[in-house]
Each structure stands twice: as structure tokens, then as C-alpha cells.
Enzyme design. Structure first.
Site, PDB file in Angstrom:
ATOM      1  N   TYR A   1      -8.281  34.791  78.663  1.00  8.31           N
ATOM      2  CA  TYR A   1      -9.125  35.969  78.501  1.00  8.31           C
ATOM      3  C   TYR A   1      -9.122  36.486  77.072  1.00  8.31           C
ATOM      4  O   TYR A   1      -8.343  36.035  76.235  1.00  8.31           O
ATOM      5  CB  TYR A   1      -8.703  37.083  79.473  1.00  8.31           C
ATOM      6  CG  TYR A   1      -7.436  37.831  79.094  1.00  8.31           C
ATOM      7  CD1 TYR A   1      -6.181  37.250  79.220  1.00  8.31           C
ATOM      8  CD2 TYR A   1      -7.508  39.135  78.596  1.00  8.31           C
ATOM      9  CE1 TYR A   1      -5.029  37.946  78.878  1.00  8.31           C
ATOM     10  CE2 TYR A   1      -6.353  39.838  78.256  1.00  8.31           C
ATOM     11  CZ  TYR A   1      -5.117  39.236  78.394  1.00  8.31           C
ATOM     12  OH  TYR A   1      -3.984  39.923  78.049  1.00  8.31           O
TER      13      TYR A   1
ATOM     14  N   LYS B   1      -3.718  33.237  75.346  1.00  8.17           N
ATOM     15  CA  LYS B   1      -4.043  34.524  75.980  1.00  8.17           C
ATOM     16  C   LYS B   1      -4.410  34.245  77.438  1.00  8.17           C
ATOM     17  O   LYS B   1      -5.588  34.179  77.816  1.00  8.17           O
ATOM     18  CB  LYS B   1      -5.164  35.244  75.209  1.00  8.17           C
ATOM     19  CG  LYS B   1      -5.179  36.748  75.470  1.00  8.17           C
ATOM     20  CD  LYS B   1      -5.938  37.489  74.398  1.00  8.17           C
ATOM     21  CE  LYS B   1      -6.234  38.932  74.761  1.00  8.17           C
ATOM     22  NZ  LYS B   1      -5.078  39.795  74.951  1.00  8.17           N
TER      23      LYS B   1
HETATM   24  N1  PDD Z   1      -3.560  42.761  74.787  1.00  9.63           N
HETATM   25  N2  PDD Z   1       0.410  40.743  72.357  1.00  9.63           N
HETATM   26  C1  PDD Z   1       0.105  40.815  73.662  1.00  9.63           C
HETATM   27  C2  PDD Z   1       1.091  40.287  74.650  1.00  9.63           C
HETATM   28  C3  PDD Z   1      -1.111  41.383  74.073  1.00  9.63           C
HETATM   29  O1  PDD Z   1      -1.419  41.431  75.371  1.00  9.63           O
HETATM   30  C4  PDD Z   1      -1.998  41.907  73.095  1.00  9.63           C
HETATM   31  C5  PDD Z   1      -3.319  42.519  73.448  1.00  9.63           C
HETATM   32  C6  PDD Z   1      -1.634  41.814  71.732  1.00  9.63           C
HETATM   33  C7  PDD Z   1      -2.523  42.325  70.634  1.00  9.63           C
HETATM   34  O2  PDD Z   1      -3.654  41.505  70.444  1.00  9.63           O
HETATM   35  P1  PDD Z   1      -5.020  42.108  69.882  1.00  9.63           P
HETATM   36  O3  PDD Z   1      -4.685  42.858  68.656  1.00  9.63           O
HETATM   37  O4  PDD Z   1      -5.842  40.904  69.612  1.00  9.63           O
HETATM   38  O5  PDD Z   1      -5.601  42.997  70.941  1.00  9.63           O
HETATM   39  C8  PDD Z   1      -0.432  41.218  71.396  1.00  9.63           C
HETATM   40  C9  PDD Z   1      -4.869  43.192  75.250  1.00  9.63           C
HETATM   41  C10 PDD Z   1      -5.420  44.378  74.554  1.00  9.63           C
HETATM   42  C11 PDD Z   1      -4.843  43.290  76.737  1.00  9.63           C
HETATM   43  O6  PDD Z   1      -4.179  42.469  77.357  1.00  9.63           O
HETATM   44  O7  PDD Z   1      -5.508  44.155  77.317  1.00  9.63           O
END
Ligand code: PDD
Length: 280
Positions: A30, A144
Site C-alpha cells: 500500500y 510497505k
Molecule cells: N505510515 N515507517 C512506518 C512503519 C510507516 O508506517 C510510515 C508511514 C512511515 C513514514 O513514511 P511516509 O513518510 O512515507 O509516510 C515510516 C503511513 C502514513 C500509514 O501507514 O498510514
């Protein structure tokens, strides 16, 4: 309106099969993309990371970059809000039997847009608390993946403790937050865990590093020990939906007497300027 497998439908009419491997196994990936003033923040970076996640689990990307952008722009147009958070997931698709192994399937694509509630500068400047927890996740955290059981449990523990985030440590090393990246400032130097299989390398993390360098903060992508987090000048977390948040209390210990740090203010201002450009 949501996007499901090629069509825009009302959310209450959007259904997927119980045989979908996303439902059965969490077999999918995702992205979360913020939108300000109906403009996507760093769309190409998010789509590139999506491609990397898909490649890592051998799911074929159903669309090219311009097709993705067309879909996202159309979805954004249905929202009542100018600021949105787009959630996009691709699962391996549905099979006829629940077997762990997979064959060539048609990926399922689901995208929804939610209203992005941004926090005011005044709110953020008060600082937030975090708890620390042992990072028991696997060694492919750079993917992700929708398999988020550990992250969900961490977030729930943080919620129970009235904390903004659970900061994770593995073998005594700070990795990241349950849904964010983590930064420590010590003697004017910014430290964050290096990209790789132990963390999800955030798009906001890249923005933090760029902003920090632009205001002459020394940046070191080096891991810190758990003890360092109680004995540093500032701690921040970053994510697409939260932006850059200062942490002023960790496990009941106040950092910097509970006052947000001045380096955070500089980086946060630079980040706000970037958002302002989208807003203009
Ligand atoms: N999560 N690390 C983890 C484990 C995360 O789930 C996320 C973001 C990040 C930061 O990534 P970014 O800056 O690209 O949003 C780091 C999203 C927001 C979520 O799961 O909803």
C-alpha cells in the site's frame, strides 16, 4: 466515492471476494499519499516506492505512472475537502482455494480518499509523548506491506498509554516508529536509522533530511542506541499524515524539560513552506 478494480463506486457498494489474498493473508502492499489544495505531495516518490514494494513481492504493477495520476486526480475531485489523505492498496488478487503459494492472479486495487486533518502550528508546538517498545518485526520492513499486525499492536499500546507513537528498538538500536520514522538530535547533529530492510524509508523522512541539510544541520544516517533517546536534545517523528512532530516525553521522562527544540522549529518551518507552495 472509492476506486475499486477499475471503477469508481460508492464506498458502501465496494466489495471484494473472501478469496482475496489481501483478506486471507495480508498479501498486498500500500501507499498513503497526502494531498494539499487538491495537489498530491511528492506523487512520483510515492509511486516509485509503490513500484519497489510491488517488485519485492512479485506483484505486477497494473498501471503506469500517468494512469495512476489520472486515477488519483479523478478520485481527489470527488472529495469535499481540499486537503486529503489517499490510501491505495494492491493485493495479489483472488484464487479459488486458500493456498499459501500463488499463481499468476489479477491484482485487486482499492483506493480511497479521506479528509486530511492537519494540526495547527500551535498544537504541534506543544510537543507529544511516545513510548518505547521492542521491535519484533521481520527483516523486510522496507516493503510497505498491508501485513501490519505488529504495527497495529504497537499503535494500540501507544493509544492505551495516551502517547502519540510507539518508538521501536531492535537489539538496543532505535529503528523507527509504529507508523513513522524517528530522528534524534544530539549536539546539533541529526541522527536517523539508515534506509534498508529494518525501516520503511519514508517520503517525509527524505523531506526532513533535505530540510535539515538546507538549514545547515549535520545529518547522519546512523543508528542510535535506545539509551540515546533519553539523553539527546530533541526527538522528532515524521509521516505523510502527521508531517514532522516533536516528541517531548518518552516513557514518562521529559526531554529538554518538555519544551520543543529549536532545530525542530527550523525544519518544520521549511516543511510548512513546501506545503504552502502547494497551497498557493
Ligand atoms: N505510515 N515507517 C512506518 C512503519 C510507516 O508506517 C510510515 C508511514 C512511515 C513514514 O513514511 P511516509 O513518510 O512515507 O509516510 C515510516 C503511513 C502514513 C500509514 O501507514 O498510514
Amino acid at each position: 466515492m472509492v476506486f475499486l478494480n477499475g471503477i469508481f463506486v460508492d464506498k458502501d457498494k465496494a466489495f471484494v471476494s473472501v478469496m482475496d489474498r489481501g483478506f486471507l493473508f495480508g498479501d498486498g502492499v500500500y501507499e498513503v499519499i497526502p494531498v494539499y489544495n487538491r495537489k498530491l505531495l511528492k506523487p512520483i516518490e510515492h509511486l516509485n516506492r509503490l513500484q519497489k514494494s510491488l517488485d519485492s513481492v512479485s506483484i505486477k504493477n497494473p498501471y503506469n505512472e500517468s494512469e495512476w495520476l489520472d486515477i488519483l486526480i479523478k478520485l481527489m475531485s470527488y472529495s469535499v475537502s481540499d486537503d486529503q489523505s489517499i490510501y491505495l492498496q494492491i493485493t495479489r488478487g483472488s484464487d479459488t482455494k486458500r493456498v499459501h503459494t500463488y499463481k499468476d492472479l489479477k491484482p485487486s486495487i482499492y483506493i480511497e480518499s479521506n479528509i486530511l486533518k492537519t494540526r495547527t502550528k500551535k498544537e504541534v508546538s506543544k510537543g507529544y509523548s511516545a513510548i518505547t517498545m521492542k521491535d519484533i518485526r521481520w527483516d523486510r520492513c522496507n516493503i510497505k506491506s498491508t501485513s501490519l499486525l505488529a504495527n497495529i499492536l504497537y499503535s494500540q499500546e501507544a493509544k492505551k498509554a495516551n502517547a502519540e507513537e510507539a518508538i521501536l528498538h531492535k537489539n538496543n538500536v532505535i529503528t523507527e516508529g509504529s507508523t513513522s520514522n524517528v530522528f534524534l538530535i544530539k549536539n546539533g547533529v541529526l541522527f536517523t536509522h539508515p534506509a534498508g530492510s529494518k525501516i520503511l524509508s519514508g517520503i517525509t523522512r527524505e523531506m526532513v533530511l533535505e530540510s535539515a541539510k538546507s538549514i545547515n544541520i549535520i545529518v547522519k544516517e546512523e543508528a542510535c542506541n535506545l539509551d540515546d533517546i533519553y539523553d539527546c536534545d530533541e526527538v522528532w517523528i515524521s509521516s505523510s499524515t502527521r508531517g514532522i512532530i516533536p516528541i517531548t516525553k518518552i516513557d514518562d521522562k521529559l526531554l529538554n524539560n518538555g519544551v520543543v527544540g529549536k532545530l525542530w522549529k527550523g525544519v518544520y518551518e521549511d516543511y510548512l513552506q513546501y506545503i504552502k507552495l502547494l497551497k498557493s
